[in-house]
Design a protein around this motif. Structure first.
Motif, PDB file in Angstrom:
ATOM      1  N   ASN A   1     -14.946  30.016  26.125  1.00 14.45           N
ATOM      2  CA  ASN A   1     -13.545  29.597  26.174  1.00 14.45           C
ATOM      3  C   ASN A   1     -12.662  30.308  25.147  1.00 14.45           C
ATOM      4  OD1 ASN A   1     -14.226  27.652  28.198  1.00 14.45           O
ATOM      5  ND2 ASN A   1     -14.903  26.246  26.583  1.00 14.45           N
ATOM      6  N   MET A   2     -12.908  31.616  24.961  1.00 14.44           N
ATOM      7  CA  MET A   2     -12.121  32.401  24.022  1.00 14.44           C
ATOM      8  C   MET A   2     -11.440  33.599  24.676  1.00 14.44           C
ATOM      9  SD  MET A   2     -11.950  31.195  20.918  1.00 14.44           S
ATOM     10  CE  MET A   2     -11.492  32.643  19.977  1.00 14.44           C
ATOM     11  N   GLN A   3     -11.422  33.665  26.008  1.00 14.83           N
ATOM     12  CA  GLN A   3     -10.858  34.822  26.682  1.00 14.83           C
ATOM     13  C   GLN A   3      -9.357  34.976  26.429  1.00 14.83           C
ATOM     14  OE1 GLN A   3     -11.998  32.108  28.107  1.00 14.83           O
ATOM     15  NE2 GLN A   3     -10.813  31.469  29.907  1.00 14.83           N
ATOM     16  N   ASP A   4      -8.644  33.862  26.218  1.00 19.49           N
ATOM     17  CA  ASP A   4      -7.204  33.935  25.997  1.00 19.49           C
ATOM     18  C   ASP A   4      -6.848  34.516  24.629  1.00 19.49           C
ATOM     19  OD1 ASP A   4      -6.822  32.815  28.481  1.00 19.49           O
ATOM     20  OD2 ASP A   4      -6.506  30.775  27.730  1.00 19.49           O
ATOM     21  N   GLN A   5      -7.830  34.602  23.735  1.00 16.07           N
ATOM     22  CA  GLN A   5      -7.577  35.144  22.402  1.00 16.07           C
ATOM     23  C   GLN A   5      -8.263  36.493  22.202  1.00 16.07           C
ATOM     24  OE1 GLN A   5      -7.153  32.293  19.140  1.00 16.07           O
ATOM     25  NE2 GLN A   5      -8.162  30.764  20.430  1.00 16.07           N
ATOM     26  N   ALA A   6      -8.605  37.154  23.286  1.00 18.79           N
ATOM     27  CA  ALA A   6      -9.380  38.399  23.220  1.00 18.79           C
ATOM     28  C   ALA A   6      -8.711  39.482  22.386  1.00 18.79           C
ATOM     29  CB  ALA A   6      -9.648  38.919  24.632  1.00 18.79           C
ATOM     30  N   SER A   7      -7.388  39.541  22.407  1.00 13.17           N
ATOM     31  CA  SER A   7      -6.682  40.629  21.719  1.00 13.17           C
ATOM     32  C   SER A   7      -6.322  40.303  20.273  1.00 13.17           C
ATOM     33  CB  SER A   7      -5.409  40.989  22.488  1.00 13.17           C
ATOM     34  OG  SER A   7      -4.520  39.884  22.539  1.00 13.17           O
ATOM     35  N   ARG A   8      -6.624  39.095  19.814  1.00 16.82           N
ATOM     36  CA  ARG A   8      -6.276  38.713  18.442  1.00 16.82           C
ATOM     37  C   ARG A   8      -7.331  39.195  17.452  1.00 16.82           C
ATOM     38  NH1 ARG A   8      -4.959  32.590  17.556  1.00 16.82           N
ATOM     39  NH2 ARG A   8      -4.285  33.486  15.561  1.00 16.82           N
TER      40      ARG A   8
END
Length: 259
Positions: free
Chosen positions: A133-140
């Motif tokens: 559940n970390m795909q939305d923060q992939a670019s951080r």
């Protein structure tokens, strides 16, 4: 049939037995907690299974293959993953790049410049991030994440090696109650989905009793109890005193649920 078989495992430092003749099994699809007070032998046992520390005696069979004497990097490539008490991520890299680095390591790819490797295993890395559940923060960058999220990234990195056995050393250390329950619930789901075995050490009794399929209890290097949460809670040696502190398990669990 068990995936991990530990038999008569011992470790001596001079005349002191840090681990004294312990035996236990772990099946695929099972979450096994290893608990005990400071100095009980948890870390020593954990490090012998992972290959970071040689044993003085005994046997550790993983899927029928002896692990004693095998270097830790070879154990990892045999299908044994590991997370650490202090999350091991690269703070300056993004979440996605950290998982890509883990995949590059697993596939034994050698690269001289990150730019040349930046697109390697991107889709596979994104899939691993979806699993935690970390795909939305992939670019951080990892440096910007809350600590609980960093632990999820580390979990995704450990899954890059497609482990059949995952060793987790104090996975919820430093986390608030909501964070630690969320992380261990996620691990429990992964255990079921992937039919993966997990051995974890933990001080937070609330997550141990809520999520572990079985618990093994060490004290002064000896295994004093093992079984389900109910069996361990009712065990005479464990119930009388909570690891020599005078606290019952109920008090310890209550304390563990506080911020």
């Amino acid at each position: 049939m068990s995936l991990l078989n530990v038999r008569n495992l011992s470790k001596r430092f001079g005349g002191n037995a840090a681990v004294d003749d312990i035996s236990f099994d772990l099946k695929a699809g099972e979450l096994l907690a290893l608990i005990g007070p400071n100095g009980a032998g948890k870390s020593t046992t954990f490090n012998m299974v992972g290959g970071q520390l040689p044993a003085s005696a005994g046997s550790i069979l993983f899927d029928g293959r002896e692990l004693l004497g095998v270097p830790s990097h070879r154990i990892a490539h045999m299908g044994v993953g590991r997370t650490f008490q202090i999350a091991a991520t690269f703070a300056s890299l993004t979440v996605l790049e950290n998982v890509q680095m883990a995949l590059l390591s697993h596939h034994r790819k050698i690269f001289s410049f990150w730019r040349a490797a930046a697109h390697r295993f991107r889709d596979e890395a994104l899939d691993l991030l979806r699993q935690v559940n970390m795909q939305d923060q992939a670019s951080r960058p990892c440096s910007e994440l809350a600590y609980g999220d960093v632990k999820r990234v580390e979990l995704a990195m450990s899954l890059a090696g497609r482990p059949r056995l995952l060793l987790m050393d104090e996975p919820t250390a430093g986390m608030a109650p909501a964070e630690r329950n969320g992380l261990v619930a996620l691990v429990k789901d992964l255990v079921i989905q992937k039919n993966m075995a997990v051995l974890f050490t933990e001080h937070s009794m609330d997550v141990v009793f809520a999520y572990a399929d079985r618990i093994i209890v060490l004290a002064r290097g000896r295994l004093i109890a093992q079984g389900s949460a109910e069996e361990v809670r009712a065990h005479p040696q464990v119930q009388a005193v909570y690891f020599g502190t005078g606290k019952t398990f109920e008090a310890a669990i209550s304390e563990g649920s506080r911020p």
